[in-house]
Design a protein around this motif. Sequence first.
Motif, PDB file in Angstrom:
ATOM      1  N   SER A  29       0.827  -1.206   0.000  1.00 26.96           N
ATOM      2  CA  SER A  29       0.000   0.000   0.000  1.00 26.96           C
ATOM      3  C   SER A  29       0.862   1.257   0.000  1.00 26.96           C
ATOM      4  O   SER A  29       0.587   2.226  -0.724  1.00 26.96           O
ATOM      5  CB  SER A  29      -0.928  -0.005   1.219  1.00 26.96           C
ATOM      6  N   ASN A  30       1.929   1.233   0.792  1.00 33.60           N
ATOM      7  CA  ASN A  30       2.841   2.375   0.833  1.00 33.60           C
ATOM      8  C   ASN A  30       3.533   2.574  -0.505  1.00 33.60           C
ATOM      9  O   ASN A  30       3.679   3.712  -0.979  1.00 33.60           O
ATOM     10  CB  ASN A  30       3.879   2.177   1.937  1.00 33.60           C
ATOM     11  N   LEU A  31       3.973   1.481  -1.119  1.00 33.90           N
ATOM     12  CA  LEU A  31       4.631   1.587  -2.422  1.00 33.90           C
ATOM     13  C   LEU A  31       3.673   2.162  -3.462  1.00 33.90           C
ATOM     14  O   LEU A  31       4.062   3.018  -4.276  1.00 33.90           O
ATOM     15  CB  LEU A  31       5.134   0.211  -2.875  1.00 33.90           C
ATOM     16  N   GLN A  32       2.429   1.713  -3.450  1.00 33.36           N
ATOM     17  CA  GLN A  32       1.431   2.231  -4.387  1.00 33.36           C
ATOM     18  C   GLN A  32       1.227   3.736  -4.191  1.00 33.36           C
ATOM     19  O   GLN A  32       1.212   4.506  -5.161  1.00 33.36           O
ATOM     20  CB  GLN A  32       0.098   1.507  -4.173  1.00 33.36           C
ATOM     21  N   THR A  33       1.057   4.126  -2.941  1.00 32.13           N
ATOM     22  CA  THR A  33       0.791   5.532  -2.636  1.00 32.13           C
ATOM     23  C   THR A  33       1.967   6.409  -3.024  1.00 32.13           C
ATOM     24  O   THR A  33       1.808   7.454  -3.675  1.00 32.13           O
ATOM     25  CB  THR A  33       0.480   5.704  -1.143  1.00 32.13           C
ATOM     26  N   HIS A  34       3.166   5.992  -2.616  1.00 27.66           N
ATOM     27  CA  HIS A  34       4.360   6.801  -2.905  1.00 27.66           C
ATOM     28  C   HIS A  34       4.663   6.832  -4.393  1.00 27.66           C
ATOM     29  O   HIS A  34       5.154   7.835  -4.913  1.00 27.66           O
ATOM     30  CB  HIS A  34       5.548   6.263  -2.104  1.00 27.66           C
ATOM     31  N   TRP A  35       4.375   5.715  -5.085  1.00 32.90           N
ATOM     32  CA  TRP A  35       4.564   5.710  -6.538  1.00 32.90           C
ATOM     33  C   TRP A  35       3.649   6.730  -7.208  1.00 32.90           C
ATOM     34  O   TRP A  35       4.072   7.487  -8.082  1.00 32.90           O
ATOM     35  CB  TRP A  35       4.278   4.319  -7.104  1.00 32.90           C
ATOM     36  N   ALA A  36       2.377   6.742  -6.821  1.00 37.02           N
ATOM     37  CA  ALA A  36       1.424   7.673  -7.431  1.00 37.02           C
ATOM     38  C   ALA A  36       1.849   9.113  -7.204  1.00 37.02           C
ATOM     39  O   ALA A  36       1.764   9.954  -8.103  1.00 37.02           O
ATOM     40  CB  ALA A  36       0.025   7.436  -6.863  1.00 37.02           C
ATOM     41  N   ALA A  50      12.526  11.494  -5.662  1.00 42.28           N
ATOM     42  CA  ALA A  50      11.448  10.682  -5.101  1.00 42.28           C
ATOM     43  C   ALA A  50      11.538   9.238  -5.581  1.00 42.28           C
ATOM     44  O   ALA A  50      11.320   8.301  -4.804  1.00 42.28           O
ATOM     45  CB  ALA A  50      10.095  11.284  -5.472  1.00 42.28           C
ATOM     46  N   PHE A  51      11.866   9.036  -6.855  1.00 40.27           N
ATOM     47  CA  PHE A  51      11.969   7.674  -7.366  1.00 40.27           C
ATOM     48  C   PHE A  51      13.191   6.950  -6.813  1.00 40.27           C
ATOM     49  O   PHE A  51      13.143   5.731  -6.578  1.00 40.27           O
ATOM     50  CB  PHE A  51      11.974   7.658  -8.890  1.00 40.27           C
ATOM     51  N   GLU A  52      14.266   7.670  -6.589  1.00 40.49           N
ATOM     52  CA  GLU A  52      15.436   7.038  -5.973  1.00 40.49           C
ATOM     53  C   GLU A  52      15.088   6.563  -4.566  1.00 40.49           C
ATOM     54  O   GLU A  52      15.469   5.461  -4.156  1.00 40.49           O
ATOM     55  CB  GLU A  52      16.603   8.015  -5.952  1.00 40.49           C
ATOM     56  N   ALA A  53      14.332   7.385  -3.832  1.00 36.06           N
ATOM     57  CA  ALA A  53      13.889   6.996  -2.494  1.00 36.06           C
ATOM     58  C   ALA A  53      12.906   5.827  -2.572  1.00 36.06           C
ATOM     59  O   ALA A  53      12.916   4.929  -1.715  1.00 36.06           O
ATOM     60  CB  ALA A  53      13.243   8.190  -1.794  1.00 36.06           C
ATOM     61  N   LEU A  54      12.086   5.827  -3.608  1.00 37.49           N
ATOM     62  CA  LEU A  54      11.084   4.777  -3.773  1.00 37.49           C
ATOM     63  C   LEU A  54      11.750   3.436  -4.093  1.00 37.49           C
ATOM     64  O   LEU A  54      11.316   2.387  -3.604  1.00 37.49           O
ATOM     65  CB  LEU A  54      10.111   5.167  -4.879  1.00 37.49           C
ATOM     66  N   ILE A  55      12.796   3.455  -4.892  1.00 42.09           N
ATOM     67  CA  ILE A  55      13.527   2.221  -5.183  1.00 42.09           C
ATOM     68  C   ILE A  55      14.144   1.672  -3.900  1.00 42.09           C
ATOM     69  O   ILE A  55      14.108   0.456  -3.641  1.00 42.09           O
ATOM     70  CB  ILE A  55      14.602   2.469  -6.263  1.00 42.09           C
ATOM     71  N   GLU A  57      13.001   2.144  -0.926  1.00 40.66           N
ATOM     72  CA  GLU A  57      11.882   1.629  -0.140  1.00 40.66           C
ATOM     73  C   GLU A  57      11.451   0.251  -0.639  1.00 40.66           C
ATOM     74  O   GLU A  57      11.185  -0.666   0.165  1.00 40.66           O
ATOM     75  CB  GLU A  57      10.699   2.601  -0.215  1.00 40.66           C
ATOM     76  N   ALA A  58      11.396   0.089  -1.951  1.00 37.58           N
ATOM     77  CA  ALA A  58      11.011  -1.202  -2.532  1.00 37.58           C
ATOM     78  C   ALA A  58      12.057  -2.271  -2.231  1.00 37.58           C
ATOM     79  O   ALA A  58      11.717  -3.429  -1.947  1.00 37.58           O
ATOM     80  CB  ALA A  58      10.814  -1.060  -4.038  1.00 37.58           C
ATOM     81  N   ASN A  59      13.324  -1.900  -2.300  1.00 38.67           N
ATOM     82  CA  ASN A  59      14.389  -2.850  -1.981  1.00 38.67           C
ATOM     83  C   ASN A  59      14.298  -3.307  -0.532  1.00 38.67           C
ATOM     84  O   ASN A  59      14.473  -4.493  -0.227  1.00 38.67           O
ATOM     85  CB  ASN A  59      15.757  -2.220  -2.241  1.00 38.67           C
ATOM     86  N   GLU A  60      14.022  -2.368   0.357  1.00 35.63           N
ATOM     87  CA  GLU A  60      13.899  -2.709   1.778  1.00 35.63           C
ATOM     88  C   GLU A  60      12.707  -3.643   2.005  1.00 35.63           C
ATOM     89  O   GLU A  60      12.806  -4.634   2.747  1.00 35.63           O
ATOM     90  CB  GLU A  60      13.730  -1.442   2.615  1.00 35.63           C
ATOM     91  N   ALA A  61      11.590  -3.341   1.342  1.00 38.74           N
ATOM     92  CA  ALA A  61      10.404  -4.183   1.478  1.00 38.74           C
ATOM     93  C   ALA A  61      10.670  -5.588   0.960  1.00 38.74           C
ATOM     94  O   ALA A  61      10.248  -6.581   1.566  1.00 38.74           O
ATOM     95  CB  ALA A  61       9.229  -3.554   0.735  1.00 38.74           C
ATOM     96  N   ALA A  62      11.383  -5.684  -0.159  1.00 42.61           N
ATOM     97  CA  ALA A  62      11.688  -6.995  -0.739  1.00 42.61           C
ATOM     98  C   ALA A  62      12.670  -7.772   0.127  1.00 42.61           C
ATOM     99  O   ALA A  62      12.606  -9.006   0.202  1.00 42.61           O
ATOM    100  CB  ALA A  62      12.243  -6.818  -2.145  1.00 42.61           C
ATOM    101  N   ASP A  70       3.608  -9.674  -4.555  1.00 44.48           N
ATOM    102  CA  ASP A  70       3.116  -8.328  -4.876  1.00 44.48           C
ATOM    103  C   ASP A  70       4.182  -7.258  -4.659  1.00 44.48           C
ATOM    104  O   ASP A  70       4.197  -6.246  -5.368  1.00 44.48           O
ATOM    105  CB  ASP A  70       1.827  -8.006  -4.108  1.00 44.48           C
ATOM    106  N   ILE A  71       5.083  -7.476  -3.711  1.00 43.65           N
ATOM    107  CA  ILE A  71       6.185  -6.531  -3.529  1.00 43.65           C
ATOM    108  C   ILE A  71       7.125  -6.567  -4.732  1.00 43.65           C
ATOM    109  O   ILE A  71       7.579  -5.520  -5.226  1.00 43.65           O
ATOM    110  CB  ILE A  71       6.943  -6.818  -2.224  1.00 43.65           C
ATOM    111  N   LEU A  72       7.418  -7.769  -5.221  1.00 44.43           N
ATOM    112  CA  LEU A  72       8.273  -7.883  -6.400  1.00 44.43           C
ATOM    113  C   LEU A  72       7.621  -7.249  -7.628  1.00 44.43           C
ATOM    114  O   LEU A  72       8.297  -6.628  -8.455  1.00 44.43           O
ATOM    115  CB  LEU A  72       8.593  -9.352  -6.666  1.00 44.43           C
ATOM    116  N   ILE A  73       6.309  -7.420  -7.762  1.00 47.62           N
ATOM    117  CA  ILE A  73       5.595  -6.781  -8.875  1.00 47.62           C
ATOM    118  C   ILE A  73       5.757  -5.277  -8.804  1.00 47.62           C
ATOM    119  O   ILE A  73       6.074  -4.613  -9.802  1.00 47.62           O
ATOM    120  CB  ILE A  73       4.104  -7.166  -8.857  1.00 47.62           C
ATOM    121  N   TRP A  74       5.563  -4.736  -7.609  1.00 43.15           N
ATOM    122  CA  TRP A  74       5.667  -3.288  -7.484  1.00 43.15           C
ATOM    123  C   TRP A  74       7.089  -2.778  -7.660  1.00 43.15           C
ATOM    124  O   TRP A  74       7.299  -1.705  -8.222  1.00 43.15           O
ATOM    125  CB  TRP A  74       5.049  -2.815  -6.165  1.00 43.15           C
TER     126      TRP A  74
END
Length: 215
Positions: A29-36, A50-55, A57-62, A70-74
Amino acid sequence: HMKKLMLAIFSMLAVATSLSAQAVSPAVSNLQTHWAEANYTLNGKAQIKAFEALIAEANEAATKAPNQADILIWRGIIHSSYAGIKGGMGALSLAKTAKADLEAALKLDDKALDGSAYTTLGTLYYKVPGWPLGFGDDDKAEALLKTALKLNPQGIDSNYFYALFMMDKKNYQVAEQYLLKAQQASPRPDRPLADQGRHAEITKALQQVRHQLRQ
């Protein structure tokens, strides 16, 4: 020319968010929100940051949940979107990273997010240049996009991206049918910004298709 091509490819992919009505984890949910927020409300240096921070965040989640499809998809979607911002040959490297995540997600759970990995991976195969520059393959793209439609026949994204594929093949009548189906998809209450962006893309594509049908 390559820089312009890759920028065009991934600018389109930046809205290839195969979002689902399924319940998602807080991390997703956080990845979706921050991506949007990064994709639709920012530009220039602020968007890159923002995208560098988002990557990250996604790496940490994975890392915390390596077997959560679903995390890998995002993470794949995020890398595809960031490729659109960067452009150039660097975009191809990001596309390959996205491809690896999406393929891993399919092995874990091919039905995650209503089969979203099929839609996004199919779009990558359809838009990325073929050999020797990239891994693009129209036959694989079509098979993946059709699988996405089987899993989510009423989905806004599964229909929209199959329509784009049909447009590329100049099959405008079929493209129009799938665009209209995408337009009638149920709204996603938790993703209003994504829906707004997608419907704008559908409207633009319908205008292009109907222009071709009048020729």
